[in-house]
Structure formats: structure tokens, C-alpha cells
Design a protein around this motif. Structure first.
Motif, PDB file in Angstrom:
ATOM      1  N   ASP A 112      13.993   0.162  -2.647  1.00 47.30           N
ATOM      2  CA  ASP A 112      14.826   1.546  -2.536  1.00 47.30           C
ATOM      3  C   ASP A 112      16.232   0.615  -3.085  1.00 47.30           C
ATOM      4  O   ASP A 112      16.712   0.907  -2.408  1.00 47.30           O
ATOM      5  N   ALA A 113      15.171   0.789  -4.080  1.00 51.64           N
ATOM      6  CA  ALA A 113      16.886   0.542  -5.349  1.00 51.64           C
ATOM      7  C   ALA A 113      17.228   1.176  -6.118  1.00 51.64           C
ATOM      8  O   ALA A 113      17.505   0.822  -7.260  1.00 51.64           O
ATOM      9  N   ALA A 114      16.529   2.017  -7.126  1.00 43.96           N
ATOM     10  CA  ALA A 114      16.414   2.913  -7.808  1.00 43.96           C
ATOM     11  C   ALA A 114      16.715   4.343  -7.738  1.00 43.96           C
ATOM     12  O   ALA A 114      16.246   4.977  -8.203  1.00 43.96           O
ATOM     13  N   PHE A 115      17.226   4.357  -6.255  1.00 43.83           N
ATOM     14  CA  PHE A 115      17.594   6.130  -6.437  1.00 43.83           C
ATOM     15  C   PHE A 115      18.703   7.017  -7.361  1.00 43.83           C
ATOM     16  O   PHE A 115      19.098   7.573  -8.053  1.00 43.83           O
ATOM     17  N   ASP A 116      19.241   5.975  -8.417  1.00 44.15           N
ATOM     18  CA  ASP A 116      20.104   6.401  -9.315  1.00 44.15           C
ATOM     19  C   ASP A 116      19.378   6.686 -10.696  1.00 44.15           C
ATOM     20  O   ASP A 116      20.109   7.410 -11.135  1.00 44.15           O
ATOM     21  N   ASP A 117      18.024   6.615 -10.567  1.00 38.67           N
ATOM     22  CA  ASP A 117      17.532   6.508 -12.008  1.00 38.67           C
ATOM     23  C   ASP A 117      16.488   7.880 -11.788  1.00 38.67           C
ATOM     24  O   ASP A 117      17.295   8.780 -10.429  1.00 38.67           O
ATOM     25  N   ASP A 118      15.971   8.814 -13.116  1.00 40.82           N
ATOM     26  CA  ASP A 118      14.882  10.273 -12.280  1.00 40.82           C
ATOM     27  C   ASP A 118      14.192   9.599 -11.337  1.00 40.82           C
ATOM     28  O   ASP A 118      13.725   8.041 -11.424  1.00 40.82           O
TER      29      ASP A 118
END
Length: 749
Positions: A112-118
Motif C-alpha cells: 500500500d505504498a506504491a500509489f505514486d508509481d506506474d
């Protein structure tokens, strides 16, 4: 009321209505299916490589539309999706192409910490009721994020606290990246029976570049107030089964603490704790889940974000982080915050049931709490108090959907101690059609408090040891592509108490009316401009004006994923017998110069009340925050807030809060996290009539190593150190330290 009565009350509230709509309701007229999902033939290995022969028999779809910031224009990049299922799982594969793969943003992160990624994702409405859905998201390196979407909760439609058990893998390729997903049916809730079903499904891709491009498999009108209503309709899943769907999670938490009176003094041993426990989860049907916990480990691993409330009269809110309460939390949401599970502070055991019928949802919690934590509300402030006694707790919630537009619900919270009781029950309703939404809720409470609490909190309780009262609110909202309007009224009696919730203010009524307009400028540097203004007025139960406020703002979205907001407010505010004039302006901005750095700043200046002095002064507040990525796995974050109050020719106070930290994600399972927190408050004692501390300072550090096989099989090991000083303890700097180990193992027989 004894425990058996509490259980009966909770189960009565959540009992499904006998004439619930059958789970096999046929498709509604006008619904266009997105396709028929086939059963795959042969095995699939989840490794991020789309080379398994079984994928050749899958349904092929394309993510063909950009819904933000473009208005349903053709997607700027091509994404091919394959969907199929086996008897026990749903399979989804993505081939995400990119004209410039070097620009793909992909980092090793915690869940739940990769929302800014592709990333790519599949969103599932398994009951096809446009109410509650699953959002399962994977970045190009296979990092998972999952959320529960609740269309009926306008304040928090997406909740990332749910952690499902599913598999994913991803890999970068010469022309983009590939992702494979396997979602066991045991992770999902869906209608009972083995017949073919119809689910709402959306296929999604996040493509962050100069702007954050959101791509979808279907068009989503900007005027839509129900994103889930726009998902495609897919048929299939005949014979889907969940297996035994039983999980047993034994836990063991161990800790050792030490303290000392001042720096340089010897450390004194504190408590040594060894706490075994067990959590059990069982789904007797695909639409129902039972959870039980015995001697649970309700400790949270990472610290809360540090906050200061030295110039705020209301208690601070902290997010729930304990796993037992996080799962299924959306089943208990309502328009008032009548359930704040951190009020169940130290339970000996807990039981929970959540489920769906063809026409609604229900949930119940029963627990035995070793302590009784109270949030004592008032007209002008609130605070926490603890009773040294056990309490029986029961909560029940049920929602019935007449159709896709109208739903009604009931909720109750009950807590009983030795000479203490608090019971709350109420009903609510929601109607939504097109651009219009109307909601309402009515609650009634009855309470009983021990004499020492009544004596200590005369301002909040008066002389009444058995307060009772009502709380109600009603709201109408309108929103289409360009316009939005909102009007609501809330009225809470002074005797109303929701001790299991987070309702810090009682004895008032408040009305608000506001609206705004948005301009969309596709293919422009600043692609959205919004203006908004509202007016609200608040009165005490006896008619005394508490607040009359006007506010307005202008916000824009621009290049580099930037957001800029200019906001202003002016109001009259009642405090300790006097009406004060307050006004301020503030600006909030953030942007991402590249895929590895995000920067933000907030500034506010204006005339505000210094609550301790009961005078106004000129307050300034500055905040600087951001996060940075170093390589694939190292991340840093920081948030620095500083405020100052000048009045009567001097500086009444300055306050500084720092939250910062960093993490090193070695691989998708292993992570090392360091957190540093600190605050300092300095006051000019000559500018206060009542005694105040001249200096108060504290800081804390924590290091945690985690190894996660899945959300339920985890190892945590960590250490923390904390220090505090004020005028009464000028040398007390270096007073606590601790180490801990937490183990849990998810066993599925």
C-alpha cells in the motif's frame, strides 16, 4: 445490561432481512456486459512472465480510455489485459506498453505504498450492487496495494487498511512491463451458490508523467457521482468455490522496556512482556466472514504521526492500525462517527461477523475490554479519560438496499462496566440518483457515569450522572461535470454521548451551505481550475452563537503533477464568554519535479485566538513536507511544521513539530524502517495570566525490521527510544527505551 444481552442486541441489529433480494438476480435492463470470462485450461505460474499456455484461452480486453485529466479520450499508451478463472481463483494478466520505458516509475515498497508509481489494477464489484468493491493494484515490480471501495461513504470511499491474501508478480520489459495476478476466491466475498454470476469489473492503469494520467477499460463521465456504477459487467465464475476458507493465525509479542530519571542516571528495568494469542478467520459461506481473537496482540508496530494540540481544545484523532479492527471496518461506517475502534483499548478477546446478502450488508463486534477509555465531549472542547474497570462491548450494523438508489440502515453501540454504561442506537438513510444525493441519520444515547467522573467533568456533564440525548443530521449534495452544491444541518443535544465513537463536540447545532464550479482545460498546462465558497453558522444548545464563518478557495492542477490552492476564511468565534474575530489566508502547493521527488509547502497567516490567554494575536504557520526515492528501494520522507503567535508586543509562543524517516526495502518481503519525531513549544510566560510552561520538548526514535511472507505471516523486530523535558523536569532527557519482537503465522488447514 449483561454480556448476553449485548450480544443479542448486536446480532438483532445485523440480522439479515428475510425478504432479501435473491443473489441470483438477473441482469437489469440496459446493462451492457463487458464480456464472458472463461474458465482457463491448464496451470499458470505467477512469475510476471506471460508465457503460460493457459493465457491463450483468456478473455482479452484493452484499457483504451483516458478518464483523467483527459475526458474519455483515447489512451496515450496501449495496455492489453487477459482475464480468466479456475475453480478456486481469478487470474488477470497485463501487458503494459510504453513508448519510452525509461520513464516508467517503479520502486520496491511496502504494501500500500506504491500509489505514486506506474501501476495496473483490477477493481471488482462482486455483488454487482454499486456499493462495495475491491481494488487490487500492482506496480511493475509486483508490489501490491489493495483497498476497499465504499460508494456510500463520501468521506472515505477508498480504505487501504484491508489486506487480502493474493499473489502478484511483475517485470520490466523492453517495451513496458508485464504483471500477473492470482486472486483466490477465498479472499473475496460474493453471492452464494455455484451458478454463473455477473460482477462489475474495471481494468485500470496509472500512467504518471508530467500529469497523472488515469486510464480505464470503460468511459467514465465526469458528471458521474458513482465511479463503481460505470464499471463493465462481466459474466462467468460458474462453479467458483472457496475451499475450507479457514485461517488460524497464532501470534507472539515480546517486549522489554527500561527508563531512567535523567540523562546520566542508571537505567531501571521496566516491564517484560510475553503475550501469546491467536486469531481465527472462517467464512462459512462466500458472503459471510467470522473472526475471533483470544488474548490478541493489539499492539501496533509503527508509531503514530506526532501531533500537537497545545492550542486546540478538542482531542486528537489517530488512525486505527490494529489488524483485527481494520478488516471489515467499512461495514460499520455511518454518517456520524459512532464507532472509533481505538476506544476498545485493551480487549481480552473479540468476536466479529461481517457479511452480505443480496440486498445489503451487516456486521457485529463483541469484545471484553480490560480497560474503559472515554472520550468526554463538550461544547468547546473534549478530552480522554480512563476508568479502571473492565467493560463488555457490542456493536451492530445493518444496511438494506431497496434498489441501486435507496438504502436504509441501523447501527448500535453498547458498552457496560461496573458502574458505567453507554448505549447508542439509531437509523440512517441514503438516496442517490444522477447528480443528486441526500442522506440523513438519527441517533439516541443513554449513559451512566461513576461519581468521580461526574465530579471531575462538571463542565461536560454538569451534575447529571445519567445523561441522555439525540443527535441528527441531514444533507443534500448536487454534483455534475462543472457544478457542485452542498447543504447540511447537524443538531446534537448536550446529553448525547457516543463513547465508542469519536464525536468530540455536543450541545450545538450547525448549518452549512456551499458550492463551487470547475473548469476543465484538456491539453493545457493548467488543466483544471476550481472555485468554492461556503457559509456556516453554529449555535450552542441555549442559542448562544458559537461560530459564524465565511470561507472560499481557488485551486488549480498544473504541470509536474502540481496542485496549488489559495484559501481564505473570516469568522466570529465564541471562546470562554467572548466573541472573537478570526481571519486568515493560506496557500498550499505541491509538485513532483520527477519520478523520484515530491515537494510540498503550506503557509498561513492571520488573526487567531490564543486559547490559553483568551486573546487574539497574529499567527503564522509554515509547513514543508516531501518524499524522495534513492534507487529502487530506498525512500525518505519528512514533514516540518512551525507556528508562531505574536501579540501584546511580544511572541506568545512558537511551536515546532518534525516527523521524518526513511526505509530500505531490500526486496518485496524485507524492509528496514527508521522514524524520528520531535516537538518543541516555547512560551513567553509574561504574556499569560495563568501559569504555563516556558519550554516543553520531546523526541523519539524507532527502528523496525520486517519480513512479510504475506499480510498474516510476518516477523517484526525493533527498538525505540524516547525523551521528554519541561519546566518541571528540566533534566529529564533520555527517559525510556524498549525492544520488541512480534511474530505471526497464517496457517490454513
Amino acid at each position: 445490561m449483561n454480556l448476553h444481552a449485548l450480544i443479542a442486541a448486536a446480532l438483532l441489529l445485523c440480522a439479515p432481512i428475510a425478504h432479501a433480494r435473491d443473489a441470483g438476480t438477473p441482469p437489469r435492463a440496459g446493462d451492457a456486459p463487458g464480456g464472458s470470462i472463461p474458465q482457463l485450461q491448464g496451470p499458470i505460474t505467477i512469475d510476471g512472465k506471460l508465457d503460460d499456455a493457459a493465457w491463450q484461452g483468456a478473455l482479452v480486453q484493452e484499457i483504451g480510455y483516458e478518464i483523467q485529466p483527459g475526458d474519455n479520450i483515447p489512451a496515450p499508451v496501449k495496455t492489453i489485459v487477459r482475464i480468466g478463472y479456475s475453480a478456486d481463483a481469478l487470474y488477470v494478466a497485463y501487458h503494459a506498453m510504453d513508448d519510452d520505458p525509461s520513464q516508467i516509475r517503479a520502486h520496491l515498497r511496502d504494501r500500500d505504498a506504491a500509489f505514486d508509481d506506474d501501476w495496473v489494477g483490477v477493481f471488482l464489484d462482486t455483488f454487482d450492487d454499486n456499493r462495495r468493491g475491491y481494488e487490487l493494484i500492482v506496480n511493475p515490480l509486483g508490489v501490491q496495494s489493495d483497498l476497499i471501495r465504499d460508494e456510500t461513504n463520501t468521506d472515505n470511499q477508498e480504505d487501504a487498511s484491508w489486506d487480502g491474501l493474493w499473489q502478484s508478480a511483475g517485470q520490466l520489459t523492453p517495451d513496458g512491463y508485464d504483471v500477473e495476478i492470482r486472486i483466490p476466491f477465498s479472499t473475496l466475498r460474493f453471492p452464494t451458490g455455484g451458478e454463473a454470476q455477473r460482477w462489475g469489473i474495471a481494468l485500470f492503469r496509472n500512467w504518471p508523467r508530467d500529469k497523472r494520467h488515469q486510464l480505464a477499460s470503460r468511459k467514465v463521465p465526469r458528471e458521474s457521482n458513482c465511479f463503481q456504477c460505470e464499471w463493465g459487467k462481466y459474466e462467468g465464475f460458474a462453479g467458483a468455490r472457496q475451499g475450507r476458507n479457514l485461517e488460524v493465525v497464532p501470534t507472539l509479542a515480546m517486549g522489554k522496556s527500561q527508563s531512567r530519571g535523567a540523562a546520566g542516571q542508571p537505567w531501571q528495568d521496566g516491564d517484560t512482556s510475553i503475550e501469546p494469542g491467536v486469531d481465527i478467520s472462517w467464512a462459512p459461506s462466500p458472503a459471510m466472514t467470522l473472526n475471533a481473537t483470544i488474548n490478541p496482540d493489539f499492539s501496533q508496530v509503527e508509531t503514530d504521526q506526532l501531533q500537537l494540540n497545545f492550542n486546540d481544545s478538542f482531542a486528537l484523532f489517530y488512525q486505527e492500525k490494529r489488524p483485527f479492527f481494520l478488516e471489515g471496518a467499512d461495514y460499520f461506517s455511518s454518517q456520524f462517527d459512532v464507532l472509533y475502534t481505538r476506544q476498545i483499548a485493551d480487549p481480552d478477546y473479540g468476536l466479529r461477523i461481517t457479511g452480505r446478502t443480496g440486498s445489503g450488508a451487516y456486521g457485529a463486534i463483541v469484545a471484553r475490554d480490560a480497560t474503559t477509555l472515554l472520550l468526554l465531549p463538550g461544547v468547546l472542547g473534549s478530552g480522554f479519560e480512563q476508568l479502571d474497570q473492565k467493560a463488555d462491548v457490542a456493536v451492530g450494523r445493518y444496511r438494506y438496499d431497496f434498489n441501486s438508489h435507496v438504502s436504509v440502515g441501523a447501527i448500535g453501540t453498547f458498552r457496560q462496566g461496573d458502574d458505567y454504561a453507554n448505549n447508542v442506537a439509531g437509523v440512517d438513510a441514503r438516496w442517490q440518483q444522477g447528480a443528486h444525493t441526500a442522506t440523513a441519520q438519527l441517533l439516541h444515547s443513554q449513559s451512566e457515569y461513576p461519581a468521580d467522573i461526574v465530579d471531575a467533568y462538571q463542565d461536560e456533564l454538569g451534575d447529571d450522572a445519567t445523561p441522555a440525548g439525540n443527535a441528527w443530521r441531514a444533507e443534500y449534495a448536487f454534483g455534475n461535470r462543472n457544478w457542485n452544491f452542498d447543504a447540511w444541518h447537524v443538531d446534537i443535544d448536550p446529553g448525547f454521548r457516543a463513547d465508542l465513537g469519536f464525536m468530540g463536540q455536543v450541545g450545538y447545532d450547525k448549518s452549512l451551505v456551499g458550492g463551487g464550479h470547475s473548469w476543465f482545460r484538456d491539453d493545457k498546462a493548467f488543466n483544471r481550475i476550481n472555485v468554492y465558497a461556503d457559509f456556516d453558522i453554529t449555535h450552542r444548545y441555549d442559542g448562544q452563537l458559537l461560530e459564524r464563518e465565511w470561507e472560499g478557495q481557488v485551486s488549480v492542477q498544473g504541470p509536474k503533477q502540481s496542485n496549488l490552492r489559495l484559501h481564505g476564511m473570516t469568522r466570529q468565534r465564541f471562546w470562554q464568554g467572548t466573541l472573537f474575530d478570526e481571519h486568515y489566508v493560506d496557500v498550499n502547493a505541491n509538485y513532483q519535479p520527477n519520478g523520484n521527488l515530491q515537494l510540498g509547502a503550506y503557509a498561513q497567516v492571520g488573526t487567531m485566538i490564543d486559547l490559553d490567554a483568551e486573546k487574539t494575536g497574529r499567527r503564522t504557520m509554515l509547513e514543508f513536507w516531501g518524499n524522495a526515492n534513492v534507487g529502487r528501494g530506498i525512500a525518505m520522507d519528512w514533514d516540518l511544521i512551525r507556528q508562531r503567535m505574536r501579540r501584546d508586543g511580544g511572541t506568545a509562543f512558537t511551536a515546532t513539530v518534525l516527523n521524518t524517516g526513511g526505509s530500505w526495502q531490500f526486496d518485496p518481503r524485507q524492509r528496514l524502517r527508521l522514524t524520528l519525531q520531535g516537538s518543541e513549544v516555547q512560551r513567553d510566560q509574561a504574556l499569560y495570566t495563568d501559569p504555563v510552561d516556558q519550554t516543553a520538548r520531546d523526541w523519539a526514535a524507532q527502528m523496525v525490521y520486517s519480513y512479510k511472507v504475506n499480510p498474516h505471516t510476518v516477523v517484526y523486530a525493533g527498538a525505540s527510544y524516547g525523551a521528554f523535558m519541561d519546566d518541571d523536569n528540566p533534566d529529564l532527557f533520555g527517559d525510556t527505551r524498549a525492544v520488541f519482537l512480534k511474530l505471526s503465522y497464517g496457517w490454513q488447514p
